[in-house]
Design a protein around this motif. Sequence first.
Motif, PDB file in Angstrom:
ATOM      1  N   ALA A  34       0.841  -1.205   0.000  1.00  0.00           N
ATOM      2  CA  ALA A  34       0.000   0.000   0.000  1.00  0.00           C
ATOM      3  C   ALA A  34       0.873   1.250   0.000  1.00  0.00           C
ATOM      4  O   ALA A  34       0.530   2.256  -0.648  1.00  0.00           O
ATOM      5  N   ALA A  76       0.704   4.358  -2.684  1.00  0.00           N
ATOM      6  CA  ALA A  76       0.469   5.717  -2.188  1.00  0.00           C
ATOM      7  C   ALA A  76       1.589   6.657  -2.595  1.00  0.00           C
ATOM      8  O   ALA A  76       1.341   7.812  -2.986  1.00  0.00           O
ATOM      9  N   THR A  85      -6.540  -1.669   0.950  1.00  0.00           N
ATOM     10  CA  THR A  85      -5.963  -2.976   1.245  1.00  0.00           C
ATOM     11  C   THR A  85      -7.071  -4.021   1.358  1.00  0.00           C
ATOM     12  O   THR A  85      -8.088  -3.783   2.012  1.00  0.00           O
ATOM     13  N   MET A 139      -2.575  -0.157   7.733  1.00  0.00           N
ATOM     14  CA  MET A 139      -3.280   0.931   7.050  1.00  0.00           C
ATOM     15  C   MET A 139      -3.481   2.117   7.987  1.00  0.00           C
ATOM     16  O   MET A 139      -3.256   3.285   7.606  1.00  0.00           O
ATOM     17  N   PHE A 151      -0.104   3.793   8.559  1.00  0.00           N
ATOM     18  CA  PHE A 151       0.285   4.583   7.389  1.00  0.00           C
ATOM     19  C   PHE A 151      -0.431   5.934   7.405  1.00  0.00           C
ATOM     20  O   PHE A 151       0.166   6.979   7.144  1.00  0.00           O
ATOM     21  N   ARG A 152      -1.730   5.904   7.703  1.00  0.00           N
ATOM     22  CA  ARG A 152      -2.500   7.146   7.723  1.00  0.00           C
ATOM     23  C   ARG A 152      -2.044   8.067   8.853  1.00  0.00           C
ATOM     24  O   ARG A 152      -1.951   9.285   8.683  1.00  0.00           O
ATOM     25  N   LYS A 168      -1.104  10.979   3.291  1.00  0.00           N
ATOM     26  CA  LYS A 168      -2.130  10.321   4.103  1.00  0.00           C
ATOM     27  C   LYS A 168      -3.403  10.050   3.323  1.00  0.00           C
ATOM     28  O   LYS A 168      -4.021   8.988   3.459  1.00  0.00           O
ATOM     29  N   PHE A 217      -3.974   6.662   1.447  1.00  0.00           N
ATOM     30  CA  PHE A 217      -4.268   5.424   2.172  1.00  0.00           C
ATOM     31  C   PHE A 217      -5.767   5.410   2.481  1.00  0.00           C
ATOM     32  O   PHE A 217      -6.218   5.925   3.497  1.00  0.00           O
TER      33      PHE A 217
END
Length: 375
Positions: free
Chosen positions: A279, A283, A291, A307, A310-311, A319, A322
């Motif tokens: 992911a 991104a 995902t 996920m 990541f955000r 951001k 995602f």
Amino acid sequence: MNVKARILAIFVVLSLTGARLGAQEPLDKILPVRGLCIPAPRPARLDEFVRFIDEELTPRSVNTLVLRVDFNYKYASHPELADRDGLSKDDVARVVAACRKGKIRLIPQINLLGHQSWAGRTNRLLQVYPDFDETPWVKMPEKYAWPNDDKLYCKSYCPRHPKVHEVVFALVDELCDALEADAFHAGLDEVFYIGEDKCPRCAGRDKGELFAGEVKRVRDHLDGKGRKLWIWGDRLLDGKSTGLGMWEASTNGTDRAIDLIPKDVVICDWHYDRAVPTAAYFAMKGLDVVTCPWKKPDVAVVQLKAMLEFREQSPAKLKTHFAGMMQTVWNGADSFLDEFYGRKPPVAGKGQKAGDSESACFKALFSEIATKKTP
């Protein structure tokens, strides 16, 4: 004003604006896409499917339903391609109404390019229009086995055939109109036949450019109707350099398309046995990514955690790419509903351990998502 009075004043202002001290962010900000991808039901199970939307998806805060329709619809534009017992326009209107009631975004899917056959069976498009076949010299076997000499997994249509898009876009438009959809999922996964040397239109052409050209052509058609394109992401990953291999990624050069496709295409990034962090790759290429787990609850929970991290850890511009999570179902809506409600045991699969199933994965994923809701 003393400190106590200031704190009280701040509390009053926050209360008046709807904010709450110490509250979590709304779920839509934490995880914008909370989806389920599932085949469309047959008409005989439609009542149960609509109840499932009302009683199971909506309470779990599912907000996206990718409905894999393919030819399970009575197309008026091309009735010769419709399954005999496909859903009617009135049938899908009931699904639309249930999704609207539950505030669920409904996205139809028809497999484009690849997946035009399965095992020893040719699917409707190439049955009716055999001249669209990218590999007409590859004959369907009486008994399918993998591997095979023809390297046949699923047939593809030729993306450069002059008539193919006239047909498939008519289906896409009709289905999107019937489902009142603002997005369409084109599949585009596991494309093994593309740019074949014996194809009079594709021979000698770069497979990455061919794949990117098809993505762009579908995207541009949808954009003209005010709709977004969603696709699976496996053909955009390099199976050799990553070690992901030919199934979860590409080993025939289509991965180069990632730098050629429009940046507003939404990527559904599926990995079923491990929480592969691809992911982040999508991104960082400027693509929105969702995902997608399948049967393994423990993997889905790790994917969700990744996920969310990541955000949380990304700068604002990154951001937003995602987008969230989407459970996938591949054994049919009827089988899933029977499994979900405990009428039949899970469909066993290779490498599947006790507790692994589509329904168990779905329940585990959305139970974990529920813990992120604003109290």
